[in-house]
Write an enzyme that holds these catalytic residues in place. Sequence first.
Site: not given
Ligand code: IVH
Length: 677
Positions: A35, A84, A115, A117, A315, A409, A433
């Site tokens: 750095d 998403s 790839e 996530k 996941k 409550c 409430c």
């Molecule tokens: S593709 C149409 N690729 O996951 C497909 N998303 O649950 C759009 N994310 O909002 C997403 N790694 O923030 C894609 N290799 C990856 C990812 C990825 C993380 C996140 C992304 C998205 C969320 C969806």
Amino acid sequence: MSAPPAAVARARELAREIERHNRLYYVDDAPEISDARYDELFGELQALEAAHPELASPDSPTQRVGALPSEAFAEVTHRVPMLSLANAFSDEDVAAFDRRCREALAADSVDYSCEPKFDGLAVSLAYEHGRFVRGATRGDGSQGEDVTANLRTIRAIPLVLEGEAPALLEVRGEVLMLRRDFESLNRRQAEAGEKTFVNPRNAAAGSLRQLDPKLTAARRLSFFAYGLGAADGFEPPPTHAGLLDRLAKLGFPVAKDRRVVAGERGLLAFYAEIGAKRTALPFDIDGVVYKVNRVADQQALGFVARAPRWAVAHKFPAEEATTELLDIEVQVGRTGAITPVARLAPVFVGGTTVSNATLHNEDEIRRKEIWRRDTVVVRRAGDVIPEVARVAKPGPREAGDAFLMPMACPQCGSAIVKLEGEVIARCSGGLVCPAQRKAALLHFASRRALDIEGLGDKLVEQLVDAGLVRTPADLYTLGIAKLAALERMAEKSAANVQAAIEKSKATTLARFVFGLGIRHVGEVTAKDLAAHFGTLDALMAADAAQLQEAPDVGPVVAESVAGFFAEGHNREGIEMLRAAGVHWTEGEARRAAAGAFAGKIVVLTGTLAAMSRDEAKERIEAAGGKVTGSVSKKTHFVVAGEEAGSKLDKARELGVEVLDEPAFLARLGGARGAPDT
Ligand code: IVH
């Protein structure tokens, strides 16, 4: 005056060297220098540019941190929505995903690009003619926040594309913080006596939303690209794997662990392999993503709701830990829902220390047979609220240890009721409430509703407890004196809150409707209702049947909305807000709904003589249409100006209607001045 050639050459060399080290650190995960050495190179370039200001181009690595902190982030509408992903939690889910793809594509075997996530925040980066011009958060998928100044400070994000300069290229990806940067940030925070972050994801999110880009720059964020948004003058590769390679060539970090595999077996092998090396990665991931590799196949598969059919997130299992359940209490939510909450002996799970976890509802407690003083398994996955998964070892289980739903409550003493067929018990006190009142006020003031900055948890608590505010309308008659008189409230903060309250008076119908906190009416439904009815009066007058004519509104939402407006005290609250000066623009959305392009998806290509592309886009949107970047079967019109390119060919190939400039203007013109009925 121009700089001496030696200085010009050295500056260029330094800039190149610095960007190379940026890539080594962020893209290749293989830094070559310390750095301190990096800072030296950087300092030398800064000194050169200070001596010869003409050397400091906007793309110089020294120019990543812009000048002034902003007041707030502007809203950005995504040209192509940010979707998403659907989730898969088991091998069976993955098998089902593969089967659906094979069946829909009538293929024996499908190739997938896999790839990691990334566990960060999605952003969209726009490059015009090769230069980074705008970056935005995902937001609700159709609108996000403009965080360009902060994104510029991220050294992993190229300011200039390498090798190509398409008219427009939107690159989608994830901003995250590397673990080592997270750890040194927390060390620095702790030494400075500042708050530490629970995990890299929260640190990244907090850093990206700093109003002062200098603060973001000091946080060292990273970025990985994984997809495309709108594009113009860019011929996308025919496969996702090809796209990732191309993005890497353009200078973006992409996942090193990426691979094309065939079929379900290939997917599961990839999952196992990444799972095994998960902890050794320099960043957090919460699963892997599988995408149908061929883009043509992706287009054939299309979308459901807000997620593509051609991709899925597999996941990793949620992390679990064992601890003692000290007590079970109940919490009252915004809509009066009573949630039993477990108070736990603090335990570290999923990257944070957890001392509260949800028990969901009474039925779940019975089903899982959970008692006070049991030893329980706590589970936490990503951003999800921690939950008590099951009992690990029963405790003494004496009389007082069993959970019984209270009759009254805990906040207001009103009866707790559970309707036939419902699992959730509710407090019947409504806005009597205080718990519901506080939550309703917080929701009303929240960023996506009326957006009253500074009106957070603590202040709402004080205001309600002091009896100063009962309903949202009271906020507008409160006045600065009463605010300033609150404990721990400085004169300046009181003035800021008062200003934020004043500012919130001018809003949009969609935000207002969302802010009312009607059950089952989230942000998207609020937008739909506002667009469909155009005015609050029309919405309030609609019966359940009329409400169901709005897009995506079914019987449950319709009942809830009609029920809300049928309540006298709700109507009264709205009248008080209007009387206090809260107002919004009406009719715009409705005009758009009646416009010449209502509900149509339009792609622009080539040059128009009569207006710029931005203007054309605005006019189409004002007429109710939506402009997207690429032509597909879903496109209704392609507007082709002079020198239209490949999009025009694509339109012809797919049989999409093409409008030349005169036809486009005629269609727009015909809709102009349409009455606002
Ligand atoms: S593709 C149409 N690729 O996951 C497909 N998303 O649950 C759009 N994310 O909002 C997403 N790694 O923030 C894609 N290799 C990856 C990812 C990825 C993380 C996140 C992304 C998205 C969320 C969806």
